[in-house]
Design a protein around this motif. Sequence first.
Motif, PDB file in Angstrom:
ATOM      1  N   MET A  36      35.536 -34.968  11.536  1.00 29.02           N
ATOM      2  CA  MET A  36      34.534 -33.839  11.491  1.00 29.02           C
ATOM      3  C   MET A  36      33.176 -34.071  11.590  1.00 29.02           C
ATOM      4  SD  MET A  36      36.884 -31.624  12.287  1.00 29.02           S
ATOM      5  CE  MET A  36      36.232 -30.241  12.161  1.00 29.02           C
ATOM      6  N   GLN A  71      38.199 -32.137  17.272  1.00 28.13           N
ATOM      7  CA  GLN A  71      37.841 -31.394  15.951  1.00 28.13           C
ATOM      8  C   GLN A  71      38.792 -30.012  16.073  1.00 28.13           C
ATOM      9  OE1 GLN A  71      33.620 -30.826  15.644  1.00 28.13           O
ATOM     10  NE2 GLN A  71      33.346 -32.941  14.758  1.00 28.13           N
ATOM     11  N   PHE A  87      37.264 -26.665   4.995  1.00 27.01           N
ATOM     12  CA  PHE A  87      35.943 -27.115   5.769  1.00 27.01           C
ATOM     13  C   PHE A  87      36.482 -27.623   7.097  1.00 27.01           C
ATOM     14  CE2 PHE A  87      33.913 -30.792   7.298  1.00 27.01           C
ATOM     15  CZ  PHE A  87      32.698 -30.337   7.557  1.00 27.01           C
ATOM     16  N   ARG A 147      37.720 -24.524   9.298  1.00 32.20           N
ATOM     17  CA  ARG A 147      36.328 -23.544   9.647  1.00 32.20           C
ATOM     18  C   ARG A 147      35.465 -24.212  10.427  1.00 32.20           C
ATOM     19  NH1 ARG A 147      32.166 -23.023   5.155  1.00 32.20           N
ATOM     20  NH2 ARG A 147      30.725 -23.964   6.522  1.00 32.20           N
ATOM     21  N   LYS A 148      35.170 -25.557  10.331  1.00 27.03           N
ATOM     22  CA  LYS A 148      34.442 -26.319  11.393  1.00 27.03           C
ATOM     23  C   LYS A 148      34.908 -26.457  12.700  1.00 27.03           C
ATOM     24  CE  LYS A 148      31.357 -30.052  12.094  1.00 27.03           C
ATOM     25  NZ  LYS A 148      30.791 -31.428  11.615  1.00 27.03           N
ATOM     26  N   LYS A 179      35.381 -23.713  15.188  1.00 26.34           N
ATOM     27  CA  LYS A 179      34.071 -23.143  15.970  1.00 26.34           C
ATOM     28  C   LYS A 179      33.643 -24.371  16.792  1.00 26.34           C
ATOM     29  CE  LYS A 179      32.487 -20.273  12.157  1.00 26.34           C
ATOM     30  NZ  LYS A 179      31.514 -20.292  11.008  1.00 26.34           N
ATOM     31  N   SER A 180      34.207 -25.666  16.775  1.00 22.82           N
ATOM     32  CA  SER A 180      33.772 -26.709  17.573  1.00 22.82           C
ATOM     33  C   SER A 180      34.039 -26.831  18.890  1.00 22.82           C
ATOM     34  CB  SER A 180      34.118 -28.153  16.866  1.00 22.82           C
ATOM     35  OG  SER A 180      34.052 -29.061  17.507  1.00 22.82           O
TER      36      SER A 180
END
Length: 182
Positions: free
Chosen positions: A74, A138, A125, A128-129, A132-133
Motif C-alpha cells: 500500500m 492495491q 486501512f 479503505r485505501k 479507492k486506489s
Amino acid sequence: VLSFLLGILALLLWLRQRAQLFLWYGLGELIWALHMFDVQLVSTPLAWPWWGMLILSAFAIGPAFICKFALAVMEMPNRRIRNILNSYLILSLPLVVISLLAEQFWLWDLWKIVLILMCAAISFFVVRKGLKSELLEQRVLALAVVGIVVVALRDMLVLLLLPALPLLLHLLLKSRLNSTLS
C-alpha cells in the motif's frame, strides 16, 4: 502446506529482486506455516514449554510480517505505524517467554488482543485505501484482505461460539423453565 510453499516462493523472489515486501510476505507465511503445523503433530519435537514458546511466537509474529507486507504494497509512508509494528515484533518474543516461564498467561491473552486490534486497524486501512486506489495490486490486496477478514470471523465463530452453544441453550432453557414454574 500452502503457507509453507507460498513462503518459500516469496523468499525466492526476494533473493532475486531484494524487494522487502517479498521478504515480509515470505517470512510471514513460513512462520504461519509453523504455527499451523502444530495441529498436525501427534507429539512435539521440543519439550514444553519450549515448543509452546515457538508456536505462540509464530502465532504472534506471522501475522505481523503479513501486516508489514500489506503496508509495503500500500506504499504506507507513515513512520508511526511502522514503528508500532516493529515494536510489536520486537516485544513479542520476550512477552511469550515471560508469559509461559513465569506462568503469567494473562500477558499472552492481552498480547492476542493487541495483535487483533493491530491487524484490524491495518486491515481497515488496506481495504479503505485499496478500494479507492487506481493501482491493480492495491485493489487486489484490498479484496484479499476482505476475504481474510470474512474467514477469520467465521473461524472465530466456529472456534469460540459454536462450542459454547449447547451450554448457552441449556442455560436459556433452564432460565425459561424456572420463570415458567415461578
